[in-house]
Design an enzyme around this catalytic site. Structure first.
Site, PDB file in Angstrom:
ATOM      1  N   CYS A 125       0.805  -1.227   0.000  1.00 38.07           N
ATOM      2  CA  CYS A 125       0.000   0.000   0.000  1.00 38.07           C
ATOM      3  C   CYS A 125       0.837   1.276   0.000  1.00 38.07           C
ATOM      4  CB  CYS A 125      -0.961  -0.003   1.184  1.00 38.07           C
ATOM      5  SG  CYS A 125      -2.251  -1.260   1.043  1.00 38.07           S
ATOM      6  N   HIS A 252      -2.890   7.226   2.934  1.00 39.22           N
ATOM      7  CA  HIS A 252      -3.485   5.948   2.558  1.00 39.22           C
ATOM      8  C   HIS A 252      -4.369   5.522   3.719  1.00 39.22           C
ATOM      9  CE1 HIS A 252      -4.190   1.772   1.859  1.00 39.22           C
ATOM     10  NE2 HIS A 252      -3.508   1.442   2.945  1.00 39.22           N
ATOM     11  N   ASN A 282     -10.955   1.035   1.117  1.00 37.47           N
ATOM     12  CA  ASN A 282      -9.499   0.959   1.095  1.00 37.47           C
ATOM     13  C   ASN A 282      -9.094   0.404  -0.270  1.00 37.47           C
ATOM     14  OD1 ASN A 282      -6.798   0.215   1.329  1.00 37.47           O
ATOM     15  ND2 ASN A 282      -6.988  -0.461   3.451  1.00 37.47           N
TER      16      ASN A 282
END
Length: 325
Positions: A125, A252, A282
């Site tokens: 991520c 994030h 997400n």
């Protein structure tokens, strides 16, 4: 083992985000009332507790390459450039990794960026941070190059193990930026970047064959909060800034518990914490660029805004970007 990759201060290089773009799959799933997905039915309120009202699920024809191309085209159009103007195409992705070939060359071909060096990066991520820092270093080090397309795309829904609450949180999307050399005296642009790795925590989140479903450990939330705060403190301190100096934190997003921990740790007003987590979920490494693109188009983000973006990801990677739009 903790490995520290020293960040780079990009002030004075003229590097800036000249274009932003995103792509959301056609199928948008709303979590109104009772939700049935992956053979499990969740009662009303389950999604509200997790903080995701809706998310996007890619159809079979919305491959990772397809989504990446759409986002990249949008970013190039926003920058006022043709794909042939790109010297570099960097694709961040972790959900659809394959042996060979890498996916980025196919993205570059579909775009028409036939003269660009194209390759993939991962970093889970933190992939967007990894991609931007890599592109910045290559543009800064190559006197003949001026422009890079950095794309981040993940089909996160495919990494949710059936029967887990990840099915209500993980979404699919692609986001892109055009990173371009401009006037070195322009106060806007990319100011700083950092990407660190603590390999002792590499197994905190894993997705392994054969299914590739995400398996986080219970300590994930605390580690994610600590790592995010460490990145923010590092970047702000070395740039002589305080939390109050930034206009926005565009991170994030992981989940509501991580968000709350980061906001409290930074003493950040809620209105300065900017994500589209509630409406998009997400979306892995695509989370930061899709938020930048979406909120710039809606007018929430404005030219001149000072933005800090932090990200954490399996590896264990943690990094951030400081930039002025």
């Amino acid at each position: 083992m903790h490995v520290r990759t020293e960040g780079r201060t990009w002030t004075g290089t003229g590097l800036r985000f000249s274009g932003l773009g995103h792509y959301f799959p056609r199928n948008r799933r709303f979590h109104d009332g009772e939700v049935t997905v992956g053979g499990r039915t969740y009662p009303p309120g389950a999604a509200d507790e997790l903080g995701v009202r809706s998310l996007h699920v890619a159809d079979e024809d919305e491959t990772l390459e397809f989504m990446a191309v759409q986002a990249a085209r949008a970013a190039l159009e926003d920058a006022g450039h043709d794909a042939s103007d790109a010297d570099l195409v960097v694709l961040a992705n972790w959900t659809d990794r394959q042996w060979i070939p890498e996916i980025a060359p196919g993205v570059a071909t579909a775009l028409g960026a036939h003269g660009a060096l194209a390759f993939d990066v991962c970093g889970a991520c933190t992939g967007f941070v990894h991609g931007v820092q890599t592109a910045a270093a290559m543009l800064n080090g190559h006197p003949g190059w001026r422009r890079a397309v950095v794309v981040a795309a993940d089909r996160f829904t495919r990494r949710a193990r059936p029967g887990t609450r990840g099915q209500l949180v993980f979404g699919d999307a692609a986001g892109a930026v055009v990173l371009e050399k401009g006037d070195p005296d322009d106060p806007s642009g990319l100011l700083d970047s950092v990407l660190d790795c603590d390999s002792t925590e590499a197994d905190t989140v894993a997705a392994r064959p054969p299914e590739g479903w995400l398996r986080p450990k219970p300590e994930l939330i605390d580690l994610a909060v600590r790592s995010s705060l460490k990145v923010a403190d590092n970047v702000l301190t070395r740039n002589g800034l305080k939390t109050s100096d930034i206009d926005w934190l565009v991170p994030h997003p992981g989940n509501n518990a991580i968000h709350a921990g980061v906001r409290d740790g930074l003493d950040l007003p809620r209105e300065k914490f900017l994500t589209n987590f509630a409406d998009r979920g997400n979306t892995g490494c695509a989370s930061i660029p899709i938020a930048l693109s979406e909120f710039s188009r809606s007018g929430v983000l404005s030219p001149g805004d000072l933005v800090l973006s932090t990200a954490v990801g399996s590896g264990w990677y943690y990094g951030g970007l400081l930039y002025r739009l």
